[in-house]
Design an enzyme around this catalytic site. Structure first.
Site: not given
Length: 283
Positions: A233, A249
């Site tokens: 992301h 992440c």
């Protein structure tokens, strides 16, 4: 908030309308077989599949059941070029002719499932296991079709670099932020499970890719992120690129994320390594 809410999926709702349609050039390479696995013409002389009890768990977004074998080639960056799409509930085994441990479903949270093929043996097919790290599930013949996978994402932890490949050619590379100490981005092969809209403004208004991977140490992440998947992301600023600041992440620029969302479909293999022997030409 440094690295907060960094998993693209702790409250993931993978709705069909948020998932990009697989491109026509990802075409089907093998037809669906509706015959029982042990009688499929693709089975050859391989071992028959033991019947799977109905009470076995279904593999979904929650952590996958234990007992599946390790992926022996988990750090191999050779592109995986085929994927499996289940046409019905499929029993997943720990080895060709081994024990059934769970059911692989055609969808996870309403999204069509595509899992990369890692290897084949005696008529059986091993795929990367969703909702687990560095694990394989073995499938007997029948009940699925195969599709071509033309893209690959390689993440290097040491140079903080993500490279997108198409048909084996490096197309673009980006600088990244990755997992902080104790919450490192997991090594190994995984894949794009699906995408979801950004749930908070910190994601810069750009959709998130949820991967098949999960935190290596679920207890190390903040309580609000327990049960989350690793995500790819963007963030509301680029000031932490080249640093270890996320909860595991893979965080890149908004322009890079938008390009990946436009070009790279679910099912695409992702492999995380420390560093490639030779930097990609796009580095």
């Amino acid at each position: 908030m440094v690295g907060g809410a960094a998993y693209g999926g702790w409250a993931l709702t993978l709705a069909p309308e948020t998932t990009p349609t697989v491109r026509p050039d990802d075409g089907v390479s093998r037809p669906i077989s509706e015959m029982p696995a042990s009688h499929s013409p693709e089975a050859g002389d391989g071992p028959a599949a033991a019947p799977a009890p109905d009470w076995l768990p279904e593999i979904d977004y929650d952590p996958a059941p234990a007992g599946f074998p390790a992926d022996p080639d988990t750090l191999d960056t050779t592109p995986l070029t085929e994927g499996v799409r289940p046409a019905r509930r499929l029993a997943a085994y720990d080895a060709p002719g081994g024990r059934p441990l769970a059911f692989l479903m055609p969808t996870i949270r309403g999204v069509e499932l595509t899992v990369p093929i890692a290897r084949r043996e005696r008529g059986w097919t091993a795929v990367l296991l969703p909702s687990a790290n560095r694990r394989l599930a073995w499938l007997p013949p029948g009940g699925f079709r195969t599709v071509a996978l033309r893209d690959q994402i390689v993440v290097e932890r040491v140079p903080y670099r993500l490279t997108w490949y198409h048909d084996g050619e490096a197309k673009r590379s980006w600088r990244l932020s990755l997992g902080q100490p104790g919450q490192e981005t997991p090594l190994g092969r995984t894949f794009i499970l699906g995408r979801t809209p950004p749930p908070e403004p910190v994601y810069g208004g750009v959709d998130i890719y949820a991967l098949g991977a999960v935190p290596d140490d679920p207890e190390a992440v903040p309580a609000s992120l327990r049960g989350a998947h690793i995500g790819i992301h963007t963030w509301y600023h680029d000031g932490e690129l080249g640093q270890s600041t996320t909860n595991g992440c893979i965080r890149l620029t908004s322009s890079g994320q938008r390009l990946l969302l436009a070009e790279v479909p679910p099912g695409t293999p992702v492999v995380v390594v420390d560093e490639l022997p030779t930097p990609p030409p796009t580095a």
